[in-house]
Motif scaffolding. Structure first.
Motif, PDB file in Angstrom:
ATOM      1  N   GLU A 146     -15.377   7.487 -44.413  1.00 20.79           N
ATOM      2  CA  GLU A 146     -16.239   6.974 -43.353  1.00 20.79           C
ATOM      3  C   GLU A 146     -15.407   6.078 -42.439  1.00 20.79           C
ATOM      4  OE1 GLU A 146     -20.475   4.569 -42.802  1.00 20.79           O
ATOM      5  OE2 GLU A 146     -19.476   4.602 -44.749  1.00 20.79           O
ATOM      6  N   ILE A 147     -15.592   6.202 -41.137  1.00 21.46           N
ATOM      7  CA  ILE A 147     -14.911   5.359 -40.164  1.00 21.46           C
ATOM      8  C   ILE A 147     -15.952   4.387 -39.620  1.00 21.46           C
ATOM      9  CG2 ILE A 147     -13.439   5.301 -38.117  1.00 21.46           C
ATOM     10  CD1 ILE A 147     -12.404   7.040 -40.500  1.00 21.46           C
ATOM     11  N   THR A 148     -15.764   3.095 -39.845  1.00 23.89           N
ATOM     12  CA  THR A 148     -16.856   2.183 -39.534  1.00 23.89           C
ATOM     13  C   THR A 148     -16.385   0.777 -39.177  1.00 23.89           C
ATOM     14  OG1 THR A 148     -18.940   1.261 -40.391  1.00 23.89           O
ATOM     15  CG2 THR A 148     -17.149   1.537 -41.964  1.00 23.89           C
ATOM     16  N   LEU A 149     -17.223   0.097 -38.428  1.00 21.42           N
ATOM     17  CA  LEU A 149     -17.094  -1.341 -38.246  1.00 21.42           C
ATOM     18  C   LEU A 149     -17.608  -2.054 -39.489  1.00 21.42           C
ATOM     19  CD1 LEU A 149     -18.622  -1.707 -34.658  1.00 21.42           C
ATOM     20  CD2 LEU A 149     -16.217  -2.090 -35.246  1.00 21.42           C
ATOM     21  N   GLU A 150     -17.246  -3.307 -39.623  1.00 23.30           N
ATOM     22  CA  GLU A 150     -17.897  -4.206 -40.569  1.00 23.30           C
ATOM     23  C   GLU A 150     -18.311  -5.458 -39.809  1.00 23.30           C
ATOM     24  OE1 GLU A 150     -16.180  -4.822 -44.607  1.00 23.30           O
ATOM     25  OE2 GLU A 150     -14.423  -3.882 -43.690  1.00 23.30           O
ATOM     26  N   GLY A 151     -19.301  -6.148 -40.358  1.00 18.11           N
ATOM     27  CA  GLY A 151     -19.692  -7.418 -39.785  1.00 18.11           C
ATOM     28  C   GLY A 151     -18.593  -8.456 -39.934  1.00 18.11           C
ATOM     29  N   THR A 152     -18.690  -9.501 -39.115  1.00 22.14           N
ATOM     30  CA  THR A 152     -17.754 -10.625 -39.172  1.00 22.14           C
ATOM     31  C   THR A 152     -17.808 -11.277 -40.543  1.00 22.14           C
ATOM     32  OG1 THR A 152     -17.986 -11.048 -36.796  1.00 22.14           O
ATOM     33  CG2 THR A 152     -17.260 -12.891 -38.173  1.00 22.14           C
ATOM     34  N   HIS A 153     -16.652 -11.386 -41.207  1.00 22.81           N
ATOM     35  CA  HIS A 153     -16.627 -12.095 -42.485  1.00 22.81           C
ATOM     36  C   HIS A 153     -15.193 -12.463 -42.865  1.00 22.81           C
ATOM     37  CE1 HIS A 153     -15.700  -8.000 -43.729  1.00 22.81           C
ATOM     38  NE2 HIS A 153     -15.593  -8.320 -45.012  1.00 22.81           N
ATOM     39  N   HIS A 154     -15.055 -13.362 -43.777  1.00 25.20           N
ATOM     40  CA  HIS A 154     -13.863 -13.896 -44.442  1.00 25.20           C
ATOM     41  C   HIS A 154     -12.783 -14.457 -43.516  1.00 25.20           C
ATOM     42  CE1 HIS A 154     -11.202 -10.355 -43.941  1.00 25.20           C
ATOM     43  NE2 HIS A 154     -12.058  -9.557 -44.565  1.00 25.20           N
ATOM     44  N   GLY A 155     -11.690 -14.967 -44.136  1.00 25.46           N
ATOM     45  CA  GLY A 155     -10.557 -15.535 -43.439  1.00 25.46           C
ATOM     46  C   GLY A 155      -9.421 -14.538 -43.414  1.00 25.46           C
ATOM     47  N   PRO A 156      -8.194 -15.011 -43.186  1.00 21.65           N
ATOM     48  CA  PRO A 156      -7.734 -16.399 -43.134  1.00 21.65           C
ATOM     49  C   PRO A 156      -7.942 -17.027 -41.760  1.00 21.65           C
ATOM     50  CG  PRO A 156      -5.874 -14.943 -42.816  1.00 21.65           C
ATOM     51  CD  PRO A 156      -7.071 -14.060 -43.054  1.00 21.65           C
ATOM     52  N   ILE A 157      -7.663 -18.306 -41.663  1.00 19.38           N
ATOM     53  CA  ILE A 157      -7.852 -19.021 -40.403  1.00 19.38           C
ATOM     54  C   ILE A 157      -6.791 -18.588 -39.391  1.00 19.38           C
ATOM     55  CG2 ILE A 157      -7.796 -21.285 -39.303  1.00 19.38           C
ATOM     56  CD1 ILE A 157      -8.762 -22.428 -42.034  1.00 19.38           C
ATOM     57  N   THR A 158      -7.261 -18.218 -38.215  1.00 24.44           N
ATOM     58  CA  THR A 158      -6.398 -17.981 -37.052  1.00 24.44           C
ATOM     59  C   THR A 158      -7.105 -18.561 -35.839  1.00 24.44           C
ATOM     60  OG1 THR A 158      -7.416 -15.829 -36.610  1.00 24.44           O
ATOM     61  CG2 THR A 158      -5.432 -15.827 -37.987  1.00 24.44           C
ATOM     62  N   ILE A 159      -6.359 -18.749 -34.764  1.00 19.54           N
ATOM     63  CA  ILE A 159      -6.981 -19.216 -33.522  1.00 19.54           C
ATOM     64  C   ILE A 159      -6.818 -18.198 -32.402  1.00 19.54           C
ATOM     65  CG2 ILE A 159      -6.780 -21.662 -34.083  1.00 19.54           C
ATOM     66  CD1 ILE A 159      -4.316 -21.789 -32.263  1.00 19.54           C
ATOM     67  N   LYS A 160      -5.983 -17.175 -32.611  1.00 18.59           N
ATOM     68  CA  LYS A 160      -5.781 -16.137 -31.611  1.00 18.59           C
ATOM     69  C   LYS A 160      -6.677 -14.935 -31.936  1.00 18.59           C
ATOM     70  CE  LYS A 160      -2.823 -18.605 -29.467  1.00 18.59           C
ATOM     71  NZ  LYS A 160      -1.477 -18.257 -29.043  1.00 18.59           N
ATOM     72  N   PRO A 161      -6.950 -14.053 -30.964  1.00 16.67           N
ATOM     73  CA  PRO A 161      -7.776 -12.869 -31.224  1.00 16.67           C
ATOM     74  C   PRO A 161      -7.270 -12.095 -32.434  1.00 16.67           C
ATOM     75  CG  PRO A 161      -7.449 -13.116 -28.876  1.00 16.67           C
ATOM     76  CD  PRO A 161      -6.574 -14.153 -29.541  1.00 16.67           C
ATOM     77  N   THR A 162      -8.182 -11.754 -33.326  1.00 18.44           N
ATOM     78  CA  THR A 162      -7.811 -11.235 -34.643  1.00 18.44           C
ATOM     79  C   THR A 162      -8.706 -10.078 -35.048  1.00 18.44           C
ATOM     80  OG1 THR A 162      -7.077 -13.452 -35.330  1.00 18.44           O
ATOM     81  CG2 THR A 162      -7.566 -11.876 -37.093  1.00 18.44           C
ATOM     82  N   MET A 163      -8.131  -9.141 -35.812  1.00 19.23           N
ATOM     83  CA  MET A 163      -8.938  -8.115 -36.463  1.00 19.23           C
ATOM     84  C   MET A 163      -8.289  -7.692 -37.769  1.00 19.23           C
ATOM     85  SD  MET A 163      -8.357  -4.553 -34.392  1.00 19.23           S
ATOM     86  CE  MET A 163      -6.824  -4.181 -33.558  1.00 19.23           C
ATOM     87  N   PHE A 164      -9.125  -7.156 -38.650  1.00 21.29           N
ATOM     88  CA  PHE A 164      -8.675  -6.570 -39.907  1.00 21.29           C
ATOM     89  C   PHE A 164      -8.811  -5.057 -39.835  1.00 21.29           C
ATOM     90  CE2 PHE A 164      -8.025 -10.482 -41.880  1.00 21.29           C
ATOM     91  CZ  PHE A 164      -7.692 -10.338 -43.227  1.00 21.29           C
ATOM     92  N   LEU A 165      -7.823  -4.360 -40.378  1.00 21.02           N
ATOM     93  CA  LEU A 165      -7.854  -2.909 -40.559  1.00 21.02           C
ATOM     94  C   LEU A 165      -7.805  -2.663 -42.060  1.00 21.02           C
ATOM     95  CD1 LEU A 165      -5.155  -1.926 -37.889  1.00 21.02           C
ATOM     96  CD2 LEU A 165      -7.634  -2.068 -37.571  1.00 21.02           C
ATOM     97  N   GLU A 166      -8.815  -1.983 -42.600  1.00 21.64           N
ATOM     98  CA  GLU A 166      -8.953  -1.904 -44.047  1.00 21.64           C
ATOM     99  C   GLU A 166      -9.107  -0.472 -44.540  1.00 21.64           C
ATOM    100  OE1 GLU A 166     -11.079  -6.292 -44.465  1.00 21.64           O
ATOM    101  OE2 GLU A 166     -11.988  -4.563 -45.473  1.00 21.64           O
ATOM    102  N   ILE A 167      -8.619  -0.258 -45.767  1.00 18.43           N
ATOM    103  CA  ILE A 167      -8.797   1.007 -46.477  1.00 18.43           C
ATOM    104  C   ILE A 167      -9.661   0.733 -47.694  1.00 18.43           C
ATOM    105  CG2 ILE A 167      -7.667   2.891 -47.733  1.00 18.43           C
ATOM    106  CD1 ILE A 167      -5.104   2.263 -46.141  1.00 18.43           C
ATOM    107  N   GLY A 168     -10.730   1.513 -47.866  1.00 15.45           N
ATOM    108  CA  GLY A 168     -11.609   1.322 -49.018  1.00 15.45           C
ATOM    109  C   GLY A 168     -11.911   2.637 -49.704  1.00 15.45           C
ATOM    110  N   SER A 169     -12.534   2.492 -50.902  1.00 16.04           N
ATOM    111  CA  SER A 169     -13.092   1.258 -51.414  1.00 16.04           C
ATOM    112  C   SER A 169     -12.726   1.028 -52.883  1.00 16.04           C
ATOM    113  CB  SER A 169     -14.615   1.298 -51.286  1.00 16.04           C
ATOM    114  OG  SER A 169     -15.006   1.438 -49.939  1.00 16.04           O
ATOM    115  N   THR A 170     -11.848   1.870 -53.454  1.00 15.36           N
ATOM    116  CA  THR A 170     -11.398   1.718 -54.835  1.00 15.36           C
ATOM    117  C   THR A 170      -9.886   1.910 -54.908  1.00 15.36           C
ATOM    118  OG1 THR A 170     -11.622   4.069 -55.367  1.00 15.36           O
ATOM    119  CG2 THR A 170     -13.579   2.688 -55.711  1.00 15.36           C
ATOM    120  N   ASP A 171      -9.332   1.619 -56.075  1.00 17.00           N
ATOM    121  CA  ASP A 171      -7.884   1.708 -56.255  1.00 17.00           C
ATOM    122  C   ASP A 171      -7.334   3.084 -55.880  1.00 17.00           C
ATOM    123  OD1 ASP A 171      -5.440   0.345 -57.357  1.00 17.00           O
ATOM    124  OD2 ASP A 171      -5.494   2.077 -58.690  1.00 17.00           O
TER     125      ASP A 171
END
Length: 320
Positions: A146-171
């Motif tokens: 599935e190719i999807t957005l996720e809601g805003t969540h977790h860190g780490p702290i940054t002050i510049k524009p940021t995004m996470f790119l993730e692979i899920g969902s099991t080992d």
């Protein structure tokens, strides 16, 4: 201005895309001594800097500020590679902004960040979600992933524009080399490292300046996704229902009477708006509500509060 890409060796869904990216032409080591002493390796390719550490991906705060202090280079944005976990265990490739704007001062964020904080959302999130889908399709990962957005969540702290790119969902999927390659290609093509035009440069692509601020709905933002998948749509923060804690005293159900409704929902909305505006200078931030996810009194209160903040509520066609 440089873009920082961050990965950790402690996570196969983070380091495998990193290795795939570093295997592409043009990378050279650029040690930053003060960061190297902290166990952070660094590499350069054009205006992109890749940082590799060994901690959990949400545990190294302020990498944007620390890079600027170590090198004198101004940071434009930060992109993290990470694994994604889900109760469903469904394979997925996800993109999302970060922050915990709904937490109260004194709360301990379960996955990094600081209570009441949200990083500016990287303007590339919408354009890269669409590019990610095209790349995943061309590499036969769809419909398995599935190719999807996720809601805003977790860190780490940054002050510049940021995004996470993730692979899920099991080992099993975190270790998939084909998924890692697609994430690496997303960065390679999206940042223009291969010689093509970068994708998702705010203010330099077209005259569309409407920015979607998603409010309500589940973690994967399906109502907002329907709009963001359309060409040319920009997206900022996405506040799922859990990021909008609203207490329900009986008198609070009076239309527009937001003062009686406790919870940190106002704080969450205000922080998300401010961060989104900072990421999209000159943009027209419009809220998009997942109406069916709210009770009447909740929708009335949120609508009234958005009015107080001079934020208009957009319909799907307003963003296209």
């Amino acid at each position: 201005m440089v873009t920082i890409v961050v990965a950790t060796t402690s996570d196969p869904a983070s380091i495998n895309p990193a290795y795939a990216l570093l295997a592409m032409p043009g990378w050279l080591p650029v040690p930053a001594p003060s960061l190297l002493q902290q166990g952070i390796k660094s590499f350069a390719n054009k205006n992109v800097r890749f940082l590799q550490h060994d901690k959990g991906i949400v545990e190294e705060d302020d990498l944007d500020r620390r890079w600027e202090e170590a090198t004198g280079e101004a940071v434009d944005e930060v992109i993290f590679f990470s694994k994604h976990t889900a109760v469903s265990n469904r394979p997925a490739l996800t993109v999302h902004p970060i922050g915990v704007p709904h937490l109260r001062e004194g709360d301990v964020p379960p996955q990094g960040g600081r209570p009441g904080w949200a990083a500016p959302p990287d303007p590339r999130i919408g354009p890269w979600l669409r590019l990610l889908k095209k790349l995943a399709q061309s590499h036969n990962l769809v419909p398995e992933f599935e190719i999807t957005l996720e809601g805003t969540h977790h860190g780490p702290i940054t002050i510049k524009p940021t995004m996470f790119l993730e692979i899920g969902s099991t080992d099993e999927y975190w270790k998939r080399q084909d998924a890692a390659k697609v994430i690496a290609l997303l960065v390679w093509e999206g940042l223009g490292l291969g010689g093509g035009a970068a994708v998702g440069n705010w203010g330099r692509e077209d005259e569309r300046n409407k920015v979607l601020l998603g409010i309500g709905g589940g973690h994967y933002a399906p109502r907002h996704m329907d709009i963001v998948m359309k060409e040319g749509v920009w997206v900022g923060h996405l506040l799922s229902g859990y990021s909008l804690p609203m207490e329900d005293p009986s008198q609070s159900k009076e239309n527009g009477n937001t003062d009686c409704i406790g919870g940190t929902w106002r704080q969450s909305i205000k922080v998300a708006i401010e961060a989104t505006k900072s990421a999209f200078p000159g943009g027209d931030v419009l809220a998009h509500l997942d109406h069916k996810s709210f009770k009447g009194w909740q929708k009335n209160a949120i609508t009234a509060y958005l009015g107080e903040l001079s934020i208009k509520i957009g319909k799907p066609n307003d963003f296209i």
